[in-house]
Structures are given as C-alpha cells and as structure tokens.
Enzyme design. Sequence first.
Site, PDB file in Angstrom:
ATOM      1  N   THR A 138       0.813  -1.208   0.000  1.00 56.76           N
ATOM      2  CA  THR A 138       0.000   0.000   0.000  1.00 56.76           C
ATOM      3  C   THR A 138       0.850   1.262   0.000  1.00 56.76           C
ATOM      4  O   THR A 138       1.850   1.343   0.729  1.00 56.76           O
ATOM      5  CB  THR A 138      -0.958   0.032   1.204  1.00 56.76           C
TER       6      THR A 138
ATOM      7  N   TYR B   2     -10.093  14.438  -3.595  1.00 58.97           N
ATOM      8  CA  TYR B   2      -9.339  13.967  -4.759  1.00 58.97           C
ATOM      9  C   TYR B   2      -8.730  15.135  -5.524  1.00 58.97           C
ATOM     10  O   TYR B   2      -7.545  15.129  -5.880  1.00 58.97           O
ATOM     11  CB  TYR B   2     -10.269  13.158  -5.654  1.00 58.97           C
TER      12      TYR B   2
ATOM     13  N   ILE C 126     -12.306   8.624 -17.928  1.00 56.44           N
ATOM     14  CA  ILE C 126     -11.791   7.410 -18.564  1.00 56.44           C
ATOM     15  C   ILE C 126     -12.598   6.214 -18.050  1.00 56.44           C
ATOM     16  O   ILE C 126     -13.036   6.192 -16.898  1.00 56.44           O
ATOM     17  CB  ILE C 126     -10.293   7.208 -18.232  1.00 56.44           C
TER      18      ILE C 126
END
Length: 293
Positions: A92, A183, A218
Amino acid sequence: MGRLQKILIPFLGLVLAFWFYSARDTFKPEMLRGKRVIVTGASTGIGEQMAYHLARMGSHLLLTARTEPRLQNVVQRCLELGAASAHFISGTMEDTAFAQHVVREAQTSLGGLDMLILNHVGASYFGFFDGDVEHVRKLLEINFLSYVAMATAALPMLRESQGSIVVVSSMAGKVGFPFTVPYSATKFALDGFFSSLRQEFTIQSINVSITLCILGFIDTERAVRAAAEVLQERPAPRDECALEILKGAALRRRELYYRYSSTRLPLLLRDCAAELLDYLVRSRYRLPAPPGA
C-alpha cells in the site's frame, strides 16, 4: 469586441500549437524497447493497460499495486505479450516507506531505471464534501506524498539514465470540480510540486523529463462506478489513454491532455471567462434538484 478577442486569440494560438505538436509526433514503439520502467497502480485500469503496451514494446517492467493475485496475472500476461522481463511487488502506498522500497527493488530487479510512471490513487467518495479532514489527510499521503517519495528515491537512477517521470493526473487538478473535493486537492498538489520541480531541473541542468498527464473521464472500473450515472458524457477508452500517456512520456512532453477536446481546450477559459468555465463544468453533471424544488 475586446472580450471576444480575449477568448479568440488564445483559442487560435492553442489550435496552432496543437497542429504544430501533432506534426512533430514522431513516436515509435522502439523508443521504449529495453527501457526499465516502474508502473504503479498496475493491477487494473490505465496502469494495467500501460503495462500491456510496454510489454508489447519489449520493456523491462516492475509493477506495483495493492492486490497481489491481480498483479501476478498482469505480470504473466506481460510476459506472454513480449516483455523483456516483468516483476511485481505488492503493498500500500499509504506508507511512504513502501514507496521508497519499490524504487530500491528496481535497482535489484532491473539494474536501474529509465522511467517512473506514477499512476496509483487512493479510494475516495464521489459526492459533496462531508467535512472529513482525516480522509483528506490519508488521500494526500497516497495520491501526493507517495508520489513525492518515489520520485525523490528514483532521482539518482533517473539522472544516471537521463530518464523520465510520468505523473498521471486529472482535469480535477487544473479546475475545481464538484463532488471530488479531497481527490481534486491531491491532484492540484501534484501539479504544483512537479511543475515546480521541472523548473528546478532546468535551472540545475538535470536531464530528467517530467510529463504531467491531464486526463478526462476514462472508462476505468472505479471512475465508471463512481460517476457514470452523474456525468453527461461517455468515458474514453483506457487502453487508448494508456498508449497516449506512453507516447507523451517517450517524447518527453511537458504535459499531455487526453482527450484533448475535453481537457486542454476548456482550460483556455480559466483566465478570460472563469465563470463560464465553472458553468460548463457544472453542466456536465446531472445535478440533483435543490431542496424544496
């Protein structure tokens, strides 16, 4: 008339620039043959497709993501497609020590590094900002600080090979988008860090290119699952997107926009018609009716 000129002149300049750079597109797959490449976030989506394209071009690959079984399958497929070699390491990116470990593994497995492709992203929600500061902090560690850690660790090898750093970002890192506040913050941070770092490389005559990839919607599993029912546009294919990223990286472009019409062209409005751009951004969404409507 003056306002119209402010819009038309930059637009015409951009069209000419697009034509000029398109004419110079001399990419050949041979450019990436034998190159030693790290691809992060390589078990699914754009990262997986970049791995397959690089394999067909005969690159040496070190792939990383969280899920080991999926990485194993991708590595096997890369070898079948013709990769010069393919290795993986799972873990991670919440831990910057792991990010640095991946780069050290490139020295062991690949004997050096020619290209670092930073593509991984942490899970986030798609909706109004809920005030969760801890989520923002965690996302910054994955989407930003791990990128910084990997680029820093890789720089000695990239300086030796005169290689490239490829940063997969988003239109949400150039323009404020609703429903993606945490984000978007991480993507803006990437733009600031790597654009500034590019300037310092130039000043110091460090021959390592940085390609910032500005992507639209996308058709990755995560993006479609989160936004397909809200966005009023069709997602672009991830395999084509992956190839365009590799072309831009091989040609050492400063920035790459995909798709061009839905990413680069709207950015002309930021300085001359910011409110219009905000309106156009909101118009892409099927917004819920206001309370009481």
